[in-house]
Structure formats: structure tokens, C-alpha cells
Write a protein that holds these residues in place. Sequence first.
Motif, PDB file in Angstrom:
ATOM      1  N   GLY A 104      17.408 -46.564 -34.246  1.00  0.00           N
ATOM      2  CA  GLY A 104      18.205 -45.592 -33.516  1.00  0.00           C
ATOM      3  C   GLY A 104      19.231 -46.240 -32.620  1.00  0.00           C
ATOM      4  N   ASN A 105      19.675 -45.505 -31.620  1.00  0.00           N
ATOM      5  CA  ASN A 105      20.727 -46.023 -30.750  1.00  0.00           C
ATOM      6  C   ASN A 105      20.252 -47.163 -29.857  1.00  0.00           C
ATOM      7  OD1 ASN A 105      19.440 -43.459 -29.672  1.00  0.00           O
ATOM      8  ND2 ASN A 105      20.374 -44.208 -27.784  1.00  0.00           N
ATOM      9  N   GLN A 109      20.876 -52.213 -35.184  1.00  0.00           N
ATOM     10  CA  GLN A 109      21.010 -53.598 -35.634  1.00  0.00           C
ATOM     11  C   GLN A 109      22.027 -54.372 -34.814  1.00  0.00           C
ATOM     12  OE1 GLN A 109      21.511 -53.909 -39.869  1.00  0.00           O
ATOM     13  NE2 GLN A 109      19.559 -52.897 -40.318  1.00  0.00           N
ATOM     14  N   GLY A 110      23.012 -53.682 -34.260  1.00  0.00           N
ATOM     15  CA  GLY A 110      23.998 -54.356 -33.435  1.00  0.00           C
ATOM     16  C   GLY A 110      23.595 -54.476 -31.986  1.00  0.00           C
ATOM     17  N   THR A 111      22.392 -53.981 -31.628  1.00  0.00           N
ATOM     18  CA  THR A 111      21.933 -53.993 -30.242  1.00  0.00           C
ATOM     19  C   THR A 111      20.874 -55.058 -29.990  1.00  0.00           C
ATOM     20  OG1 THR A 111      22.389 -51.623 -30.028  1.00  0.00           O
ATOM     21  CG2 THR A 111      20.853 -52.579 -28.431  1.00  0.00           C
ATOM     22  N   GLN A 149      25.061 -49.551 -35.189  1.00  0.00           N
ATOM     23  CA  GLN A 149      25.349 -49.885 -33.806  1.00  0.00           C
ATOM     24  C   GLN A 149      24.929 -48.697 -32.947  1.00  0.00           C
ATOM     25  OE1 GLN A 149      28.224 -49.709 -36.018  1.00  0.00           O
ATOM     26  NE2 GLN A 149      28.359 -47.509 -35.582  1.00  0.00           N
ATOM     27  N   ARG A 150      25.023 -48.881 -31.641  1.00  0.00           N
ATOM     28  CA  ARG A 150      24.528 -47.853 -30.720  1.00  0.00           C
ATOM     29  C   ARG A 150      25.270 -46.532 -30.874  1.00  0.00           C
ATOM     30  NH1 ARG A 150      21.551 -47.930 -25.929  1.00  0.00           N
ATOM     31  NH2 ARG A 150      21.967 -46.207 -24.522  1.00  0.00           N
ATOM     32  N   GLU A 151      26.578 -46.585 -30.995  1.00  0.00           N
ATOM     33  CA  GLU A 151      27.380 -45.366 -31.080  1.00  0.00           C
ATOM     34  C   GLU A 151      27.534 -44.930 -32.536  1.00  0.00           C
ATOM     35  OE1 GLU A 151      28.387 -43.777 -28.419  1.00  0.00           O
ATOM     36  OE2 GLU A 151      27.734 -45.311 -26.990  1.00  0.00           O
ATOM     37  N   VAL A 152      26.989 -43.763 -32.846  1.00  0.00           N
ATOM     38  CA  VAL A 152      27.128 -43.205 -34.197  1.00  0.00           C
ATOM     39  C   VAL A 152      27.602 -41.762 -34.048  1.00  0.00           C
ATOM     40  CG1 VAL A 152      25.958 -42.561 -36.331  1.00  0.00           C
ATOM     41  CG2 VAL A 152      25.369 -44.706 -35.189  1.00  0.00           C
ATOM     42  N   PRO A 153      28.911 -41.521 -34.118  1.00  0.00           N
ATOM     43  CA  PRO A 153      29.434 -40.172 -33.900  1.00  0.00           C
ATOM     44  C   PRO A 153      29.428 -39.291 -35.144  1.00  0.00           C
ATOM     45  CG  PRO A 153      31.248 -41.715 -34.126  1.00  0.00           C
ATOM     46  CD  PRO A 153      29.985 -42.536 -34.172  1.00  0.00           C
TER      47      PRO A 153
END
Length: 427
Positions: A104-105, A109-111, A149-153
Motif C-alpha cells: 500500500g501507500n 516499493q518506492g518507500t 510508490q506512495r502516491e497512487v491517484p
Amino acid sequence: MENEVNTAGRPGSFRFIHAADLHIDSPLRGLSRYAGAPVERLRNATRRALENLVDLALAERVQFVLLAGDLYDRDWPDFHTGLFFREQMVRLGRADIAVFIVQGNHDAQGTITRELPLPAHVKVFSSRSAETVHLAALGVAIHGRSFPQREVPEDFVPQYPDALPGQFNIGMLHTSLTGAAGHDTYAPTDIATLKTRGYDYWALGHVHARAVECESPRVVFPGNLQGRHANETGPKGCELVTQSGGQMEARFVPLDVVRWHQLTVALDGVESLAQATQTISVALAEAVVGAGDRLHALRVHLTGRTPLHTTEAQQPGTLEAAVHAAAQDVAGAELWIEQVHLQLASPIDRARLAQGDDAVAELLRLVDELAADPAALVAWSSKACGDVLHKLPAEAKAETDWSDLQALRELLADAEATLLARLGGAV
């Protein structure tokens, strides 16, 4: 706690657990300010809750476990968090229980920058596109996609694969759906879009309050596994789902080791401290009855018109001490009082006093003027509380919002009560 039965119309007999938002090792800030706080138990609560989940999976002999995002709260400060999670996954693997994860956010994977190889029975869905795992022996197809990544709009669901015919289809998704109070918007979608995939069960994550959003198909937020603060109240746990003979039975199982409560106790007409302590003790006992042997963390709000309003003004801290004393009187449960908030009022006729021409009336009118003027209220608080704020530790300063008008009005009311009590005979 709850049983709900749906007709899924698919072959196969199996059991699985659906959980989300573990937030392992989530930092608990500010606990050092609370005298007697069970700091270590609170800090380890997310770990113990995961251990409870694994114990449940083993006891119920489930075939697989679904974890719908936010396993971690943030990037690991070291490898201990990842090693603990891996250890629990190994326990499941030794019992031939498969695990399926969408990130999730918080654990995208980018966090998470550190990495440990997970056992072969643990599947983390790709973040590049939705994919499907087919458990042919069970007649189950699991579809999912992780956050890159954290932001998924964007809405991921239209790109999810179609349901496999004749199988029990499960979709895994970390999402805010159409929005939830207190939660940021991530991978937004809606029930109508979910239904287009033709799945039997949607295992969602992100919203920390349990919610069954739809029955056909069954769409569920299980809530987080362990409440982490006073705004995450009530039972926390997972969904235990059994599919047998074309019937789905779903049951919520609480797994939290610390349960948070927000309790309001009305003290209207209560005149003595002894009576107040007894009233609070009864309310505390009722709040935790039947909630097991876990630790109960309570934020208590005292309300009402009572002469104890004056007692508190004359001797600040009296009622907070009464709440702690009341907690000591509750048998058969372990309680920790996190905070005590006072919203008490004097039994006097304030409106009548404010119409007079004496010092009391002038004081009350000034308070009303300040409360009605945000700029004046902020200026007053800055002047009145400047010395106090200067003496606060850095941690307390960072967590104190001196622009919160409601908090400032409560502070102003406390100041009024103190002054009225010192004037004597006016209340």
C-alpha cells in the motif's frame, strides 16, 4: 463477533484470513510525557497482534492469508522490523499456509528501501500491473497489484484481469474507495467498478475502521490489526472466511492486544468527589466488560454541570486523579488512562451573572468577546501562555497546536473557572 453468510456459487472448500494495515513497529510519539504509561507494551502491540494472527491461522488451519497493504508504517530504521515479519511468515510456511500481499501507500516499493528475501510461500503482487495467482487445487484465483510508490491517484481496478470462470475469485486492493474520513485518497474506485471484474470477494486495505462495503460481491475493509492511538478505538482484527458447499461464511476475529476507548462520563448534578469517583468507576467497568484480558487504554471525557467544576478550578488535577482512582477500582481488567478531558460547566446561571455590573459580570463578558473573536483569542493565548510554552519540552511544543480555536476556547474556559473560583462566592 459477527457471522454473515453469502451464496458464492463456486466449488471448493477452503478457509482464509484477510487482514490489512498491520503498521508493524508504528512509532508511538509522546508516550514519555505520560507518567506510568505501559510504554513497552504499547510499542510492541503491533508485533503481538501479528503473532495473534499467525496463531489464529495455525489454529484454524487456513489454506492462505491475504494481507492487503501497509504491513509497515514507514521505511525501516534497521532490519529488525523486516526480520520480525519474516519470522512470522516462516511460521505460516511451516504449516503450508500460503501468504499473498499487495503493498500500500506506507509500504510501497518506492518507500521501503531496505529489503529481505521472503520465503517462497509468500507472494508479493507486482506493482507494474495487476496479476493473477491460480490455486487450482482449491478452485481459487487471487488477483492483485501493489503500489509502485506512495502516491497512487489512478484507479487500478479497470486493469485487473477478468474473473476466471468456475473459480472463487478474490481481488486484493489497497484503496480509499470513494474516500474515508481521516484517510488520504489512494487508488480511488467505487463499488460499481469493483463489480465489473466479476469477483466473489474483494480484500481491501487502507481504511482502519472495519467496514463491509458490499455483500454481493463481498467487499470488506477488515480495519487495522491493532489500534495505535485514541482515535482508533474498538476491536481490531481480521476476517476469517470459510467457503464450503457454495456457501461463504465470514467472521470478524479481534486480535488486538491493546484496545483503545474514548469514554464520555456525564457528571451532571454530581456534588462530591466520592460520588464522582464511583460514577466514573461504573462507567469504566461497563466500557471494558467482555473485552477480554487485553490492556485497555482510555481517553476519558468528563462532561456536565456540577459543583466539581469549582473544585477543579480551585485545585487543578483533582478530577484527573479521581479518574485514575476510579480505574484502580475496576476489578478483572487492566486499564491505563491515556488522557482526561474536562468539559464541565458550573451549575450557576452564567447568563444572569453576565448581565450584572460587577467584576464577575465584566469578566464573563470579556471571555465571551474573546471566544467570539478568533484573532483576539489567538493573541490572548499567545500572551497568556507564552511563559508556559517557553518552559515546555521540545516534543510537547511540536505536538501543541496553538492555532486550534476549539482548544483555545477550552483553555479560556478553564481560565474563567479558575478566576471565578478565586473570586469566591460567585459560583
